[in-house]
Design a protein around this motif. Structure first.
Motif, mmCIF file in Angstrom:
data_model
loop_
_atom_site.group_PDB
_atom_site.id
_atom_site.type_symbol
_atom_site.label_atom_id
_atom_site.label_comp_id
_atom_site.label_asym_id
_atom_site.label_seq_id
_atom_site.Cartn_x
_atom_site.Cartn_y
_atom_site.Cartn_z
ATOM 1 N N ALA A 147 3.245 5.864 -0.908
ATOM 2 C CA ALA A 147 2.495 4.771 -1.531
ATOM 3 C C ALA A 147 2.416 4.958 -3.042
ATOM 4 O O ALA A 147 2.544 3.992 -3.808
ATOM 5 N N ARG A 175 -0.628 3.529 2.095
ATOM 6 C CA ARG A 175 -1.684 4.497 1.821
ATOM 7 C C ARG A 175 -2.710 4.519 2.943
ATOM 8 O O ARG A 175 -3.186 5.589 3.338
ATOM 9 N N SER A 212 2.006 -1.238 -1.468
ATOM 10 C CA SER A 212 1.853 0.210 -1.328
ATOM 11 C C SER A 212 0.520 0.581 -0.692
ATOM 12 O O SER A 212 0.390 1.657 -0.094
ATOM 13 N N GLU A 213 -0.480 -0.291 -0.818
ATOM 14 C CA GLU A 213 -1.770 0.004 -0.219
ATOM 15 C C GLU A 213 -1.671 0.079 1.305
ATOM 16 O O GLU A 213 -2.422 0.832 1.946
#
Length: 622
Positions: free
Chosen positions: A139, A131, A127-128
């Motif tokens: 994210a 982001r 998810s980073e």
């Protein structure tokens, strides 16, 4: 303009101007090339005032190079929507594959747990990437999925497969919560902090073994609450309290319903009381010293909602614990202690609204303490005394600190509430307080009525004096014209309550006198005595109205006299003998004629002056 100015320039002048323009253009191009070379070779030269003052040509070129065109609908569908749908599809496919493998016993318990942990951690790390590319909502959604997979995997390892002992499972869940909290702090995300808070409060439920672990449960909840309060103070995220406080209350209620009354031999009540006190203190801190940069959108959470909810929780929790444990006598002192705590909190740095809420809570706890400790007439006397004291405090505060409008307004309303409770106690006291009073005027019932008359008289004096001072000083806060109720309204209501209390008190005592006599005319004599007292009281009230030039008092007297006249003609007349009838109506007629004569003579100049004919003619001419 002359005709010579309209003639075109000679051809040689035009050629000269064209040559000059070309020369200038060449020189400008040469200067731009030299400036571009200087910028590329010596960037530090840009700090020179001669080079930074004019706008350089390179920044516009760079902006044009970095500016990205707006994505079309086709591009957004292909690059964003399809990628997200693909992620969801991969997650679903992974879930279905794991279920298929589990159903066919391809993956054992250890493999299932490890697969869940690896998948959850991978999703969180993955998810980073989104982001950093600017897809923050997506994210965060992936972080929620990955964090949930981690919690569920640890729960399965402990509850379903018994692969981990309770301390290790608890430590692992705390690590997941701490990681979420760290990401929330580093990324300045309130949503991630909410994820961490949800996981923290879900941990006790996920690791529950069905036993009574009061000390551990309350210690863990207190640690989470303190961490939440610290985060709220540092980051100004008051909405986290909307999750932490209800979760703490829910856990306490669930524990109390299941475990409190089962066995109190090994766990004394003091542990529960101490835990409740710590919860109360923890949730009191956010209301103190509010941050200046806190937005008004969230101010009501820490200034109003949390103090009220915290006070309600501690009061009901302590009442339930002490009442079920058989410690009812100390409940009143607990209420007094809470009132003292809130009065002490008012001395700490806080907003004006919070200070007013704390003052209101202190008065409310004092009001609650009266019926908890007292009984019978003492409840009524306590409310009356509290109402008069609060009104005096409000008047004193209005005269000493005129700028504090909120506190004085709250004190006024609370004093009216206490006086209203006392008046209700005076009105309904014969129903159960004093079922059998044998001696008229020398009894606790009449003494309670005298206490009420004193309280209402003091309230009238305080309100009128404060209103008068405010009018003389031209102070809008001492007598607020826009607030309700103002001081004149309080004085008027106190006068009405005084008259009502006095009339009912004397009527009850007169009824006690005639009820104790052995006489077949006792009812008739009682009715005549009450009518005579009402006429006398109305006459005295009317005389006071004339003396003080108060139409408010005179109207009350007239209403009382009209009521007495109706009683005499509709009720007393049918039971009177000829002698009593003559005497009664002689007295009534004489009193009414005297009152009518006083109004007709207009001794106090109550009538409005009529304009003379000359004044009317002047007005008409004008």
């Amino acid at each position: 303009m002359g005709p010579d100015e309209q003639q075109p320039q000679p051809p040689h002048e035009q050629a000269q101007a064209t040559a000059d323009l070309a020369s200038l253009s060449a020189r400008v191009e040469a200067l731009e090339r030299q400036l571009a070379e200087l910028q590329s070779r010596h960037p530090s030269d840009l700090q020179s005032p001669q080079l930074t003052t004019p706008p350089p040509p390179k920044p516009p070129t760079t902006h044009a190079q970095t500016a990205t065109p707006k994505a079309s609908l086709e591009d957004r569908i292909g690059s964003q929507l399809f990628s997200r749908i693909g992620i969801v599809a991969l997650l679903i496919a992974t879930t279905l594959f794991l279920k298929w493998a589990i159903d066919n016993h391809w993956i054992g318990p250890i493999g299932r747990v490890l697969a869940g942990l690896i998948a959850g951690a991978a999703v969180v790390l993955w998810s980073e990437r989104f982001r950093r590319q600017g897809f923050r909502p997506f994210a965060y959604a992936l972080k929620a999925i990955g964090t949930g997979a981690l919690y569920l995997s640890l729960w399965a390892a402990f509850q379903l497969y018994h692969l981990l002992p309770a301390p290790i499972a608890l430590g692992a869940m705390i690590l997941v919560t701490a990681w979420n909290a760290f990401m929330a702090w580093s990324q300045d995300s309130e949503l991630l902090a909410a994820y961490a808070l949800a996981g923290a409060f879900a941990t006790p439920a996920l690791l529950s073994t069905g036993g009574n672990h009061e000390i551990f449960l309350f210690t863990y909840l207190l640690a989470i609450d303190i961490a939440t309060v610290i985060l709220v103070r540092l980051k100004s995220w008051p909405r986290l309290l909307l999750g932490a406080f209800p979760a703490t209350v829910a856990y306490f209620i669930a524990w109390y319903v299941v475990w409190f009354n089962i066995d109190r031999s090994n766990q004394p009540v003091a542990i529960t009381e101490f835990s409740l006190t710590l919860f109360f203190l923890a949730f009191t801190i956010p209301s103190l010293s509010p941050r200046r940069e806190e937005s008004t959108r969230y101010s009501s959470i820490t200034e109003i909602l949390l103090p009220l909810a915290n006070a309600t929780f501690i009061a009901l929790a302590l009442y339930s614990v002490l009442e079920d444990a058989g410690h009812h006598p100390i409940l009143a002192w607990i209420a007094v202690l809470l009132a003292a705590i809130y009065l002490g909190l008012m001395r700490l740095p806080q907003s004006t609204v919070t200070r007013a809420v704390h003052l209101a809570l202190a008065v409310v706890f004092l009001t609650i303490a009266i019926p908890l400790k007292a009984s019978g007439r003492w409840i009524t006397i306590g409310w009356l005394a509290e109402g008069a004291a609060l009104l005096w405090a409000s008047a004193h505060l209005a005269s000493s600190t005129p700028a504090n409008k909120t506190s004085t307004s709250i004190l006024r309303r609370l004093s009216i509430l206490a006086l209203a409770l006392g008046l209700c106690g005076l009105l309904i006291q014969p129903l159960w307080f004093y079922p059998a009073v044998e001696t008229a005027f020398i009894n606790s019932r009449f003494a309670t009525a005298l206490a009420g008359l004193t309280a209402f008289a003091l309230s009238t004096i305080i309100a009128l004096r404060t209103s008068r001072i405010g009018s003389l000083n031209n102070d809008p806060t001492a007598q607020p014209a826009t607030s309700s109720p103002n001081w004149l309204t309080i004085a008027a209501c106190s006068v009405i309550a005084f008259n009502l209390t006095a009339i009912l008190a004397f009527v009850r005592e007169l009824d006690t006198i005639w009820r104790g006599t052995v006489n077949h005319d006792a009812d008739l004599q009682n009715s005549l005595a009450i009518s005579a007292f009402l006429l006398l009281y109305g006459a005295i009230l009317l005389a006071l109205g004339f003396w003080k030039r108060s139409a408010f008092l005179r109207w009350q007297a007239l209403i009382l006299l009209v009521f007495t006249i109706g009683k005499a003609f509709l009720y007393d007349l049918r039971n009177l003998s000829q002698g009593y009838g003559v005497l009664s109506f002689l007295g009534l007629g004489a009193l009414l004629m005297a009152i009518s004569f006083a109004y007709q003579k207009d001794w106090l100049a109550l009538r409005e002056p009529q304009p003379s004919h000359t004044e009317e003619e002047k007005a008409g001419v004008q």
